[in-house]
Motif scaffolding. Sequence first.
Motif, PDB file in Angstrom:
ATOM      1  N   TYR A  53      50.673  30.191-107.331  1.00 55.17           N
ATOM      2  CA  TYR A  53      50.456  29.574-108.642  1.00 55.17           C
ATOM      3  C   TYR A  53      49.181  28.742-108.637  1.00 55.17           C
ATOM      4  CZ  TYR A  53      51.441  26.917-112.910  1.00 55.17           C
ATOM      5  OH  TYR A  53      51.360  26.347-114.146  1.00 55.17           O
ATOM      6  N   ALA A  54      48.933  28.001-107.562  1.00 54.55           N
ATOM      7  CA  ALA A  54      47.705  27.211-107.453  1.00 54.55           C
ATOM      8  C   ALA A  54      46.487  28.121-107.422  1.00 54.55           C
ATOM      9  CB  ALA A  54      47.741  26.332-106.208  1.00 54.55           C
ATOM     10  N   GLN A  55      46.573  29.224-106.712  1.00 55.55           N
ATOM     11  CA  GLN A  55      45.442  30.134-106.629  1.00 55.55           C
ATOM     12  C   GLN A  55      45.124  30.761-107.986  1.00 55.55           C
ATOM     13  OE1 GLN A  55      43.312  30.645-103.858  1.00 55.55           O
ATOM     14  NE2 GLN A  55      44.441  28.749-103.492  1.00 55.55           N
ATOM     15  N   GLU A  56      46.154  30.927-108.814  1.00 55.94           N
ATOM     16  CA  GLU A  56      45.930  31.485-110.152  1.00 55.94           C
ATOM     17  C   GLU A  56      45.305  30.465-111.089  1.00 55.94           C
ATOM     18  OE1 GLU A  56      48.481  33.406-113.898  1.00 55.94           O
ATOM     19  OE2 GLU A  56      49.510  32.762-112.066  1.00 55.94           O
ATOM     20  N   PHE A  57      45.761  29.206-111.015  1.00 60.06           N
ATOM     21  CA  PHE A  57      45.364  28.222-112.012  1.00 60.06           C
ATOM     22  C   PHE A  57      44.262  27.268-111.560  1.00 60.06           C
ATOM     23  CE2 PHE A  57      48.836  29.729-114.422  1.00 60.06           C
ATOM     24  CZ  PHE A  57      48.695  29.238-115.712  1.00 60.06           C
ATOM     25  N   CYS A  58      44.105  27.051-110.297  1.00 60.45           N
ATOM     26  CA  CYS A  58      43.122  26.070-109.839  1.00 60.45           C
ATOM     27  C   CYS A  58      41.737  26.705-109.742  1.00 60.45           C
ATOM     28  CB  CYS A  58      43.553  25.454-108.518  1.00 60.45           C
ATOM     29  SG  CYS A  58      45.043  24.454-108.654  1.00 60.45           S
ATOM     30  N   LYS A  59      41.212  27.058-110.902  1.00 56.98           N
ATOM     31  CA  LYS A  59      39.886  27.656-111.022  1.00 56.98           C
ATOM     32  C   LYS A  59      39.142  26.972-112.168  1.00 56.98           C
ATOM     33  CE  LYS A  59      41.370  32.189-109.338  1.00 56.98           C
ATOM     34  NZ  LYS A  59      41.516  33.634-109.641  1.00 56.98           N
ATOM     35  N   LEU A  60      37.837  27.027-112.104  1.00 58.89           N
ATOM     36  CA  LEU A  60      37.031  26.392-113.142  1.00 58.89           C
ATOM     37  C   LEU A  60      35.888  27.304-113.562  1.00 58.89           C
ATOM     38  CD1 LEU A  60      34.248  25.323-111.536  1.00 58.89           C
ATOM     39  CD2 LEU A  60      35.827  23.565-110.738  1.00 58.89           C
ATOM     40  N   ASP A  61      35.405  27.066-114.774  1.00 57.36           N
ATOM     41  CA  ASP A  61      34.229  27.760-115.301  1.00 57.36           C
ATOM     42  C   ASP A  61      33.086  26.760-115.413  1.00 57.36           C
ATOM     43  OD1 ASP A  61      35.930  29.917-115.564  1.00 57.36           O
ATOM     44  OD2 ASP A  61      36.147  29.729-117.743  1.00 57.36           O
ATOM     45  N   ILE A  62      31.878  27.210-115.133  1.00 56.32           N
ATOM     46  CA  ILE A  62      30.691  26.359-115.211  1.00 56.32           C
ATOM     47  C   ILE A  62      29.761  26.929-116.267  1.00 56.32           C
ATOM     48  CG2 ILE A  62      28.777  25.319-113.936  1.00 56.32           C
ATOM     49  CD1 ILE A  62      30.373  26.041-111.354  1.00 56.32           C
ATOM     50  N   TYR A  63      29.477  26.119-117.277  1.00 61.86           N
ATOM     51  CA  TYR A  63      28.545  26.487-118.351  1.00 61.86           C
ATOM     52  C   TYR A  63      27.241  25.755-118.083  1.00 61.86           C
ATOM     53  CZ  TYR A  63      32.636  28.172-120.969  1.00 61.86           C
ATOM     54  OH  TYR A  63      33.771  28.830-121.374  1.00 61.86           O
ATOM     55  N   GLN A  64      26.175  26.516-117.946  1.00 64.07           N
ATOM     56  CA  GLN A  64      24.897  25.916-117.587  1.00 64.07           C
ATOM     57  C   GLN A  64      23.816  26.291-118.594  1.00 64.07           C
ATOM     58  OE1 GLN A  64      23.389  26.130-113.416  1.00 64.07           O
ATOM     59  NE2 GLN A  64      21.624  27.119-114.358  1.00 64.07           N
ATOM     60  N   PRO A  65      22.968  25.331-118.987  1.00 58.51           N
ATOM     61  CA  PRO A  65      21.805  25.695-119.809  1.00 58.51           C
ATOM     62  C   PRO A  65      20.968  26.734-119.080  1.00 58.51           C
ATOM     63  CG  PRO A  65      22.053  23.314-119.659  1.00 58.51           C
ATOM     64  CD  PRO A  65      23.004  23.902-118.668  1.00 58.51           C
ATOM     65  N   ALA A  66      20.465  27.719-119.795  1.00 52.48           N
ATOM     66  CA  ALA A  66      19.715  28.791-119.157  1.00 52.48           C
ATOM     67  C   ALA A  66      18.367  28.323-118.636  1.00 52.48           C
ATOM     68  CB  ALA A  66      19.530  29.943-120.145  1.00 52.48           C
ATOM     69  N   LYS A  67      17.842  27.241-119.210  1.00 47.92           N
ATOM     70  CA  LYS A  67      16.518  26.773-118.817  1.00 47.92           C
ATOM     71  C   LYS A  67      16.539  25.279-118.525  1.00 47.92           C
ATOM     72  CE  LYS A  67      14.100  30.194-121.692  1.00 47.92           C
ATOM     73  NZ  LYS A  67      13.131  30.389-122.808  1.00 47.92           N
ATOM     74  N   ASP A  68      15.641  24.862-117.642  1.00 46.01           N
ATOM     75  CA  ASP A  68      15.362  23.454-117.393  1.00 46.01           C
ATOM     76  C   ASP A  68      16.633  22.649-117.133  1.00 46.01           C
ATOM     77  OD1 ASP A  68      13.875  21.155-117.065  1.00 46.01           O
ATOM     78  OD2 ASP A  68      13.800  20.693-119.216  1.00 46.01           O
TER      79      ASP A  68
END
Length: 302
Positions: A53-68
């Motif tokens: 269950y931890a392996q399924e849920f303990c994940k994150l997404d990273i949103y990054q500006p494409a520049k600078d």
Amino acid sequence: MRFLMFFISFRVMRPSVLFATTLAVSTACFAQESEIQINANVPYRPELADDAYAQEFCKLDIYQPAKDVSNAPILIWFHGGGLEGGSKTSGLTKKLAESFAAQGVIVVVPDYRLSPNVTFPTYLEDAARVVSYTQTYIASSQNGADVFVGGHSAGGYIVSLLAMDLHYLKDAGVDETTLAGFIPVSGQVMTHFTVAKEKGIARPAIIADEAAPIYHIRKETAPILVIMGGDDWPARLEENRYYVAVMRKVAENNSIALVEVDDRTHSSILKGLSSPDDPAAIAALSFIRTKKLPPDEIIENN
């Protein structure tokens, strides 16, 4: 390996095209749009390899500006859902992350384990580990970029409790003084109703035990920007007003501010945050960019 190396640039005709690549630690999906890049499903609790269950849920997404992105501030954002539901990919959460990333902020959006599969304080422990992961693997590669911790509804509750009860961050190896600030939106500062339910306490009972952010008021904290809608759930606005008042008058803590948008509901305050010209978004982004709390304000959103 620097953080920027996690992202691979592609020239494509359509921004919705998805690519996949294998990293040293995980397989992640990458999407590049005109203004942002997304690194999805990065595990942040690999030490729980035996917990499916931890392996399924303990994940994150990273949103990054494409520049600078050099020295770009970082916002960790915890989704809502009553500690029993919600997702890092829910519509309004995703829109907020995309909007802030397009405006130059790196946004980290995790999932965390939910009740009743787990009980208090497991979701707080997951949240603290997200902060630790962000500092260790993202902020450090951004030359020690400022890290803010925010969230809506149940996420706002998590944020407030992390800010007030320091043992969660300490146990995860995080020094609170290294955080730039907290942004709880529409959060519960009494004991969350799901936590009360786990303890066998039925609604409409309102309690403030060790699971309540307000129970842990103290004089010294990182700056806290509380954002509320004027038409939030019954007594939620008043609850947060009381929290700010006791922080100032009882704990003698002046590192806290309250911004209210008068006509916003529990959900529309979150929806507004994804619009750059929204008053709540303007207040949050100003805080993130300047590290200065705004004055308390009731905004008439005509």
